[in-house]
Enzyme design. Structure first.
Site, PDB file in Angstrom:
ATOM      1  N   ASP A  67       0.823  -1.210   0.000  1.00  0.00           N
ATOM      2  CA  ASP A  67       0.000   0.000   0.000  1.00  0.00           C
ATOM      3  C   ASP A  67       0.860   1.265   0.000  1.00  0.00           C
ATOM      4  OD1 ASP A  67       0.935  -0.554   2.557  1.00  0.00           O
ATOM      5  OD2 ASP A  67      -1.043  -0.907   3.407  1.00  0.00           O
ATOM      6  N   ASN A 136      -7.579  -2.499  14.345  1.00  0.00           N
ATOM      7  CA  ASN A 136      -8.978  -2.801  14.005  1.00  0.00           C
ATOM      8  C   ASN A 136      -9.088  -4.047  13.127  1.00  0.00           C
ATOM      9  OD1 ASN A 136      -8.007  -1.921  11.561  1.00  0.00           O
ATOM     10  ND2 ASN A 136      -9.391  -0.164  11.361  1.00  0.00           N
ATOM     11  N   HIS A 138      -7.377  -4.613  10.300  1.00  0.00           N
ATOM     12  CA  HIS A 138      -7.138  -4.428   8.865  1.00  0.00           C
ATOM     13  C   HIS A 138      -5.859  -5.145   8.423  1.00  0.00           C
ATOM     14  CE1 HIS A 138      -4.812  -0.341   9.440  1.00  0.00           C
ATOM     15  NE2 HIS A 138      -3.943  -1.324   9.344  1.00  0.00           N
ATOM     16  N   GLU A 143      -9.723  -1.809   5.316  1.00  0.00           N
ATOM     17  CA  GLU A 143     -10.350  -1.494   6.599  1.00  0.00           C
ATOM     18  C   GLU A 143     -11.575  -2.389   6.816  1.00  0.00           C
ATOM     19  OE1 GLU A 143      -8.708   0.188   8.551  1.00  0.00           O
ATOM     20  OE2 GLU A 143      -8.252   2.238   7.934  1.00  0.00           O
TER      21      GLU A 143
HETATM   22  C1  F6R Z   1       1.394  -1.237   6.053  1.00  0.00           C
HETATM   23  C2  F6R Z   1       0.197  -2.058   6.214  1.00  0.00           C
HETATM   24  C3  F6R Z   1      -0.648  -1.967   7.438  1.00  0.00           C
HETATM   25  C4  F6R Z   1       0.150  -2.204   8.720  1.00  0.00           C
HETATM   26  C5  F6R Z   1      -0.748  -2.111   9.952  1.00  0.00           C
HETATM   27  C6  F6R Z   1       0.046  -2.264  11.229  1.00  0.00           C
HETATM   28  O1  F6R Z   1       2.015  -1.512   4.828  1.00  0.00           O
HETATM   29  O2  F6R Z   1      -0.122  -2.794   5.340  1.00  0.00           O
HETATM   30  O3  F6R Z   1      -1.680  -2.905   7.377  1.00  0.00           O
HETATM   31  O4  F6R Z   1       0.741  -3.472   8.651  1.00  0.00           O
HETATM   32  O5  F6R Z   1      -1.391  -0.873   9.960  1.00  0.00           O
HETATM   33  O6  F6R Z   1       0.938  -1.209  11.340  1.00  0.00           O
HETATM   34  P1  F6R Z   1       2.054  -1.171  12.498  1.00  0.00           P
HETATM   35  O7  F6R Z   1       3.015  -2.285  12.183  1.00  0.00           O
HETATM   36  O8  F6R Z   1       2.688   0.179  12.371  1.00  0.00           O
HETATM   37  O9  F6R Z   1       1.336  -1.398  13.773  1.00  0.00           O
END
Ligand code: F6R
Length: 250
Positions: A67, A136, A138, A143
């Site tokens: 992403d 959450n 995701h 989301e």
């Molecule tokens: C980022 C991504 C997100 C993160 C998630 C957790 O490329 O795909 O899904 O893996 O938001 O983020 P952290 O590791 O910062 O808690």
């Protein structure tokens, strides 16, 4: 799905890097799907160490990141492209032409997303997908309520995700409201998936994903239907699992 519970973040990072390195040893021209954020940083540090000390080579590896924030240039310190350059790409021997990224500055997001899907297919598909998990539930930026059939597309970030990610920005206002993300169906096509979760902030999302219903309200729960998915979590992220003593054998 396999659940592996390790002691702490350091062990999680080393184990994850070992799994990536084994996958590269098995297939030097592997197609890796990569995640950003706080969680995979330790894994990337370990992979860089393996590159320097053990000759782990990325020379034939192709990468696709999950992403990117919409309207952040790759030179922005909080863009995911910048993160990957700083934490991995600039520190190993991956070839620039083998790095694939969603273009946050695109004027035609739909086309960019379509082309990304085509590029993944043209590469032969993702062999090994690294994932984090949002508080959450995701995965990538899919989301809650994202369709399990979703493909790469533009998504509006939830307030919870924007709040979670505000720690990387000067203020909440600076956190982008939209992003480009691989879809859930795109992710599920990866041959092997490794999801990392660390810290109590992820405990509820992990418990819902592993022990709750498979539902679009908890995107990571669909990973239970994948034939080769491992969830690698540390003790803190596992505290809300009722079956943790059984699953820690891995
Ligand atoms: C980022 C991504 C997100 C993160 C998630 C957790 O490329 O795909 O899904 O893996 O938001 O983020 P952290 O590791 O910062 O808690």
């Amino acid at each position: 799905m396999r659940l592996l519970i390790v002691e702490d973040y350091d062990e999680l990072s080393v184990r994850a890097a070992e799994m990536v390195a084994e996958a590269i040893a098995w297939k030097p021209n592997i197609v890796l799907g990569l995640a950003t954020g706080g969680t995979p940083g330790g894994c990337y540090r370990e992979l860089v160490r393996m590159h320097r000390e053990r000759g782990l080579s990325f020379a034939k590896v192709a990468t696709f990141n999950l992403d990117e924030y919409l309207r952040l240039p790759p030179s922005h310190v909080q863009s995911y492209r910048y993160y990957m350059d700083e934490n991995l790409f600039n520190l190993v021997d991956v070839k620039r032409e083998n790095i694939h990224f969603l273009d946050g500055l695109t004027m035609d997001p739909e086309r960019t997303c379509r082309e990304y899907e085509n590029a993944i297919k043209a590469s032969g598909g993702i062999d090994f997908q690294l994932l984090g998990i949002g508080s959450n539930g995701h995965i990538a930026f899919n989301e809650p309520s994202s369709s399990f059939q979703s493909r790469t597309r533009v998504i509006s970030l939830s307030e919870q995700t924007r709040n979670d990610n505000a720690r990387f920005f000067h203020s909440l206002d600076e956190v982008p409201r939209q992003a480009l993300t691989m879809g859930i169906a795109t992710i599920l096509e990866a041959r092997v998936i490794l999801l990392l979760a660390s810290g109590v902030g992820k405990a509820e999302a992990v418990a819902k994903s592993v022990e709750g219903s498979v539902t679009e309200m908890v995107p990571a729960s669909i990973l239970r239907t994948h034939i080769n998915c491992t969830m690698l979590v540390d003790r803190d992220a596992a505290v809300k699992l009722t079956m943790q003593s059984l699953s820690s054998q891995g």
